[in-house]
Design a protein around this motif. Structure first.
Motif, PDB file in Angstrom:
ATOM      1  N   LEU A  52       0.808  -1.216   0.000  1.00  0.00           N
ATOM      2  CA  LEU A  52       0.000   0.000   0.000  1.00  0.00           C
ATOM      3  C   LEU A  52       0.842   1.268   0.000  1.00  0.00           C
ATOM      4  CD1 LEU A  52      -2.643   1.583   0.281  1.00  0.00           C
ATOM      5  CD2 LEU A  52      -2.541   1.143   2.764  1.00  0.00           C
ATOM      6  N   ILE A  53       1.903   1.307   0.767  1.00  0.00           N
ATOM      7  CA  ILE A  53       2.645   2.565   0.939  1.00  0.00           C
ATOM      8  C   ILE A  53       3.223   3.096  -0.367  1.00  0.00           C
ATOM      9  CG2 ILE A  53       4.672   3.591   2.064  1.00  0.00           C
ATOM     10  CD1 ILE A  53       3.849   2.194   4.612  1.00  0.00           C
ATOM     11  N   PRO A  54       3.767   2.271  -1.277  1.00  0.00           N
ATOM     12  CA  PRO A  54       4.179   2.827  -2.572  1.00  0.00           C
ATOM     13  C   PRO A  54       3.018   3.445  -3.361  1.00  0.00           C
ATOM     14  CG  PRO A  54       5.199   0.689  -2.219  1.00  0.00           C
ATOM     15  CD  PRO A  54       4.193   0.871  -1.125  1.00  0.00           C
ATOM     16  N   GLU A  55       1.821   2.872  -3.249  1.00  0.00           N
ATOM     17  CA  GLU A  55       0.653   3.468  -3.897  1.00  0.00           C
ATOM     18  C   GLU A  55       0.364   4.851  -3.311  1.00  0.00           C
ATOM     19  OE1 GLU A  55      -2.694   0.921  -3.544  1.00  0.00           O
ATOM     20  OE2 GLU A  55      -1.722  -0.822  -4.462  1.00  0.00           O
ATOM     21  N   LEU A  56       0.478   4.963  -1.989  1.00  0.00           N
ATOM     22  CA  LEU A  56       0.216   6.232  -1.332  1.00  0.00           C
ATOM     23  C   LEU A  56       1.260   7.280  -1.728  1.00  0.00           C
ATOM     24  CD1 LEU A  56      -0.766   5.001   2.264  1.00  0.00           C
ATOM     25  CD2 LEU A  56      -2.261   5.496   0.312  1.00  0.00           C
ATOM     26  N   ARG A  57       2.484   6.836  -1.948  1.00  0.00           N
ATOM     27  CA  ARG A  57       3.527   7.779  -2.382  1.00  0.00           C
ATOM     28  C   ARG A  57       3.173   8.389  -3.731  1.00  0.00           C
ATOM     29  NH1 ARG A  57       7.572   3.725  -0.369  1.00  0.00           N
ATOM     30  NH2 ARG A  57       8.321   4.545   1.643  1.00  0.00           N
ATOM     31  N   ARG A  58       2.617   7.576  -4.624  1.00  0.00           N
ATOM     32  CA  ARG A  58       2.249   8.099  -5.942  1.00  0.00           C
ATOM     33  C   ARG A  58       1.105   9.115  -5.834  1.00  0.00           C
ATOM     34  NH1 ARG A  58       3.424   2.639  -7.344  1.00  0.00           N
ATOM     35  NH2 ARG A  58       1.229   1.989  -7.204  1.00  0.00           N
ATOM     36  N   VAL A  59       0.139   8.834  -4.971  1.00  0.00           N
ATOM     37  CA  VAL A  59      -0.950   9.789  -4.761  1.00  0.00           C
ATOM     38  C   VAL A  59      -0.403  11.069  -4.129  1.00  0.00           C
ATOM     39  CG1 VAL A  59      -3.170  10.195  -3.647  1.00  0.00           C
ATOM     40  CG2 VAL A  59      -2.614   7.912  -4.511  1.00  0.00           C
ATOM     41  N   ALA A  60       0.502  10.912  -3.172  1.00  0.00           N
ATOM     42  CA  ALA A  60       1.078  12.078  -2.492  1.00  0.00           C
ATOM     43  C   ALA A  60       1.788  12.996  -3.483  1.00  0.00           C
ATOM     44  CB  ALA A  60       2.040  11.626  -1.398  1.00  0.00           C
ATOM     45  N   ARG A  61       2.537  12.423  -4.403  1.00  0.00           N
ATOM     46  CA  ARG A  61       3.234  13.248  -5.399  1.00  0.00           C
ATOM     47  C   ARG A  61       2.239  14.041  -6.249  1.00  0.00           C
ATOM     48  NH1 ARG A  61       6.766   8.703  -5.763  1.00  0.00           N
ATOM     49  NH2 ARG A  61       5.620   7.884  -7.561  1.00  0.00           N
ATOM     50  N   ALA A  62       1.092  13.444  -6.522  1.00  0.00           N
ATOM     51  CA  ALA A  62       0.092  14.113  -7.359  1.00  0.00           C
ATOM     52  C   ALA A  62      -0.505  15.337  -6.671  1.00  0.00           C
ATOM     53  CB  ALA A  62      -1.022  13.141  -7.730  1.00  0.00           C
ATOM     54  N   VAL A  63      -0.449  15.389  -5.335  1.00  0.00           N
ATOM     55  CA  VAL A  63      -0.995  16.540  -4.599  1.00  0.00           C
ATOM     56  C   VAL A  63       0.130  17.337  -3.928  1.00  0.00           C
ATOM     57  CG1 VAL A  63      -3.282  15.533  -4.255  1.00  0.00           C
ATOM     58  CG2 VAL A  63      -1.477  15.070  -2.584  1.00  0.00           C
ATOM     59  N   ASN A  64       1.337  17.174  -4.471  1.00  0.00           N
ATOM     60  CA  ASN A  64       2.508  17.943  -4.009  1.00  0.00           C
ATOM     61  C   ASN A  64       2.842  17.705  -2.540  1.00  0.00           C
ATOM     62  OD1 ASN A  64       2.907  19.267  -6.559  1.00  0.00           O
ATOM     63  ND2 ASN A  64       1.180  20.606  -6.067  1.00  0.00           N
ATOM     64  N   ARG A  65       2.694  16.456  -2.113  1.00  0.00           N
ATOM     65  CA  ARG A  65       3.092  16.052  -0.765  1.00  0.00           C
ATOM     66  C   ARG A  65       4.124  14.941  -0.894  1.00  0.00           C
ATOM     67  NH1 ARG A  65      -0.848  17.410   3.141  1.00  0.00           N
ATOM     68  NH2 ARG A  65       0.688  16.827   4.728  1.00  0.00           N
ATOM     69  N   VAL A  66       4.674  14.530   0.242  1.00  0.00           N
ATOM     70  CA  VAL A  66       5.762  13.558   0.245  1.00  0.00           C
ATOM     71  C   VAL A  66       5.480  12.491   1.298  1.00  0.00           C
ATOM     72  CG1 VAL A  66       8.220  13.192   0.676  1.00  0.00           C
ATOM     73  CG2 VAL A  66       7.472  15.252  -0.514  1.00  0.00           C
ATOM     74  N   ILE A  67       5.723  11.233   0.961  1.00  0.00           N
ATOM     75  CA  ILE A  67       5.810  10.150   1.937  1.00  0.00           C
ATOM     76  C   ILE A  67       7.200   9.549   1.766  1.00  0.00           C
ATOM     77  CG2 ILE A  67       4.917   7.917   2.693  1.00  0.00           C
ATOM     78  CD1 ILE A  67       2.197   8.714   1.573  1.00  0.00           C
ATOM     79  N   VAL A  68       8.023   9.687   2.792  1.00  0.00           N
ATOM     80  CA  VAL A  68       9.420   9.239   2.692  1.00  0.00           C
ATOM     81  C   VAL A  68       9.471   7.717   2.615  1.00  0.00           C
ATOM     82  CG1 VAL A  68      11.645   9.199   3.867  1.00  0.00           C
ATOM     83  CG2 VAL A  68      10.256  11.266   3.896  1.00  0.00           C
TER      84      VAL A  68
END
Length: 338
Positions: free
Chosen positions: A322-338
């Protein structure tokens, strides 16, 4: 009421304002902006007038806060609150993932879960040592022994911890072992507990009550801030409605609504919000897309054998996927998940 100081105001002038506030049987709290200092007047301000402060040297203007909640309001603090827990920044541009089992069941179980949390990329590990359960016959947690296990494993793997505290008298004990104090949904309006955590040095997560309004949640947070603890996370975890196909009804719109009203970080709990592991991933993606500052996701090494909330717990493999999927969504809204 807030007193906005002039950009060139001296420290002596600011201290004079604080002393004036204290002589009026109120408390003061400073909010430091980039160029100015705002001094909040906390207490019964109905009998006070802006003119009492406007005449003081260094004061630019005085404003009354119209909302019933004051310290949590963006009227008082326009910029977003952020703070560090260990190496993790809460409330910044990075979205924080918290994960772990509903309950600490044994040292082996929690250690296995915590290692899986770290391997997945989540930054904080959760676990329940004291469990307020609907049924008195359900597993109630290991108590202080569970806290000790969490502290030992936290030291070993290097991740901060979060766990629920249920009573005011428990705050010192839980604070000794745990990095973030969680106030559960059933205790959102436990005012003695809110006051006790307000005087604690530990950051706190406040979960929305089962049938609580947004305003009631913000006023509950106000209790904590008035005690002096300003490091507070708000967590939307679903509310009770007529719907029975999910455990709760997750109010995803609470994120932008809260972020407009308050400067405090806003998290989503998709596990309690839905009650079923199948729905956790899509709701987590939605939470990131809508602007949540973090997620609290339940994960258990073997959900089918969990002593509590196994139905809503992800497996370690599902969390890692799940977390790699969330990283892709985060990039789309100009946020970051390390």
């Amino acid at each position: 009421m807030v007193v906005v100081m002039q950009p060139q105001a001296t420290e002596e002038q600011k201290e004079h304002v604080r002393e004036t506030i204290h002589t009026l049987d109120c408390k003061s709290r400073d909010i430091q902006g980039d160029a100015i200092t705002i001094i909040c007047v906390i207490g019964n301000t109905l009998a006070l007038t802006p003119e009492q402060f406007e005449i003081l040297p260094g004061v630019d203007q005085v404003q009354r806060i119209q909302k019933p909640f004051k310290l949590v309001s963006r009227e008082v603090q326009p910029h977003k609150t952020s703070f560090k827990v260990g190496d993790v920044t809460i409330g910044g541009n990075e979205i924080t993932i918290i994960s772990g089992p509903c309950s600490v069941e044994s040292r082996e179980q929690f250690r296995t879960a915590a290692l899986a949390v770290k391997a997945s990329g989540a930054r904080i590990v959760r676990g329940g040592a004291f469990k307020p359960r609907t049924s008195p016959y359900s597993f109630q947690g290991l108590g202080e022994e569970g806290l000790k296990i969490m502290a030992e494993i936290s030291e070993e793997i290097g991740l901060p911890t979060i766990s629920e505290v249920m009573e005011p008298e428990m705050v010192p004990m839980v604070s000794e072992y745990i990095d973030i104090l969680q106030i559960g949904a059933r205790n959102m309006q436990n005012y003695p507990l809110l006051n006790a955590i307000g005087h604690s040095h530990r950051p706190a997560m406040l979960k929305r009550g089962l049938s609580a309004t947004i305003e009631e949640m913000l006023l509950a947070a106000e209790y904590i801030l008035t005690g002096g603890n300003h490091n507070v996370i708000l967590c939307e975890r679903g509310i009770r409605t007529f719907e029975t196909w999910t455990r709760n009804t997750l109010d995803i719109s609470a994120v932008p609504v809260l972020q407009k009203a308050t400067h405090l970080p806003v998290f989503i709990d998709p596990s309690h919000g839905t009650g079923y592991a199948d729905y956790v991933a899509p709701v987590s993606r939605a939470a990131v897309a809508v602007g949540a500052d973090g997620l609290m996701i339940e994960m258990h090494p073997t959900p089918e054998r969990a002593l509590s909330d196994g139905e809503q717990s992800l497996t370690p493999e599902a969390l890692s996927a799940l977390i790699p999927e969330l990283r892709r969504v985060a990039r789309a809204v100009n946020r970051v998940i390390v």
